[in-house]
Design an enzyme around this catalytic site. Structure first.
Site, PDB file in Angstrom:
ATOM      1  N   LEU A 211       0.849  -1.184   0.000  1.00  0.00           N
ATOM      2  CA  LEU A 211       0.000   0.000   0.000  1.00  0.00           C
ATOM      3  C   LEU A 211       0.888   1.238   0.000  1.00  0.00           C
ATOM      4  O   LEU A 211       1.859   1.298   0.761  1.00  0.00           O
ATOM      5  CB  LEU A 211      -0.887  -0.016   1.250  1.00  0.00           C
ATOM      6  CG  LEU A 211      -1.738   1.219   1.509  1.00  0.00           C
ATOM      7  CD1 LEU A 211      -2.816   1.343   0.442  1.00  0.00           C
ATOM      8  CD2 LEU A 211      -2.369   1.140   2.887  1.00  0.00           C
ATOM      9  N   SER A 212       0.589   2.199  -0.857  1.00  0.00           N
ATOM     10  CA  SER A 212       1.299   3.474  -0.890  1.00  0.00           C
ATOM     11  C   SER A 212       2.790   3.235  -1.159  1.00  0.00           C
ATOM     12  O   SER A 212       3.136   2.614  -2.155  1.00  0.00           O
ATOM     13  CB  SER A 212       1.047   4.240   0.415  1.00  0.00           C
ATOM     14  OG  SER A 212       1.590   5.529   0.359  1.00  0.00           O
ATOM     15  N   SER A 213       3.669   3.703  -0.270  1.00  0.00           N
ATOM     16  CA  SER A 213       5.096   3.489  -0.509  1.00  0.00           C
ATOM     17  C   SER A 213       5.414   1.990  -0.532  1.00  0.00           C
ATOM     18  O   SER A 213       6.327   1.558  -1.230  1.00  0.00           O
ATOM     19  CB  SER A 213       5.948   4.187   0.555  1.00  0.00           C
ATOM     20  OG  SER A 213       5.862   3.555   1.807  1.00  0.00           O
TER      21      SER A 213
ATOM     22  N   GLY B 211       3.463  -0.199  -1.895  1.00  0.00           N
ATOM     23  CA  GLY B 211       3.118  -0.607  -3.254  1.00  0.00           C
ATOM     24  C   GLY B 211       4.251  -0.319  -4.228  1.00  0.00           C
ATOM     25  O   GLY B 211       4.586  -1.159  -5.071  1.00  0.00           O
TER      26      GLY B 211
ATOM     27  N   ASP C 213      -1.152  -1.124  -4.541  1.00  0.00           N
ATOM     28  CA  ASP C 213      -2.243  -0.228  -4.224  1.00  0.00           C
ATOM     29  C   ASP C 213      -1.679   1.092  -3.774  1.00  0.00           C
ATOM     30  O   ASP C 213      -0.863   1.174  -2.914  1.00  0.00           O
ATOM     31  CB  ASP C 213      -3.121  -0.828  -3.117  1.00  0.00           C
ATOM     32  CG  ASP C 213      -4.378  -0.020  -2.898  1.00  0.00           C
ATOM     33  OD1 ASP C 213      -4.731   0.803  -3.744  1.00  0.00           O
ATOM     34  OD2 ASP C 213      -5.011  -0.240  -1.860  1.00  0.00           O
TER      35      ASP C 213
END
Length: 166
Positions: free
Chosen positions: A142-144, A146, A166
């Site tokens: 998720l985020s970083s 991802g 994501d």
């Protein structure tokens, strides 16, 4: 209506939303493994309906998010259904806001947390007590996490069968 968090089929892993919270039949533990000081692990009592043994999903947290945040995301039922071990490592080489450091340093299989994520997957695969199918190892984030999952997945396609970003 309940949706699965993880759906595994033909080598594809998809993360979706869960509308119901249910406890699984496996267990969460915290370990120091693969170059990480802390990895939350969920180990189901079931095996994957495809392949041999259990599958493995390494899930990487985002910025400002604790590595344990996914332990309350209702992953257990689906992990049990699909025989999937879940590993949630805490980044060792954090950049600003506790992000995975995907924009700094060398991107290689032997540097920083890239090496740690690969080593984590290899250590779990090679530990017979987890019964991991080497053809069912995935990385998601998720985020970083991802961005980091995408890079580590590209660096080690021989280790990771797929990635979820994501």
């Amino acid at each position: 209506m309940k949706k699965n968090l993880l759906t595994l089929g033909a080598g594809v892993v998809t993360l979706t939303c869960s509308l119901a919270a249910n406890a699984g039949n496996g267990s969460w533990t915290t370990e120091s493994i693969g170059g990480f000081n802390s990895v939350s692990m969920y180990t189901p009592s079931t095996t994957s309906p495809v392949g041999n043994g259990k599958s493995l999903m390494v899930v990487l947290h985002g910025c400002t998010q604790s590595y344990t945040a996914f332990t309350t995301a209702n992953l257990e039922d689906t992990a049990d259904q699909y025989g999937m071990v879940i590993a949630l490592p805490d980044a060792m080489n954090k950049a600003g806001y506790s992000c995975w450091s995907y924009w700094e340093g060398t991107k290689s299989r032997t540097s920083a947390d890239y090496k740690n994520v690969i080593t984590l997957a290899e250590d779990l695969r090679d530990d017979a007590s987890y019964d991991i199918d080497p053809d069912q190892i995935y990385v998601a984030g998720l985020s970083s996490g991802g961005a980091f999952a995408m890079t580590v997945g590209c660096l080690a396609p021989d280790i990771f069968a797929g990635m979820g970003l994501d």
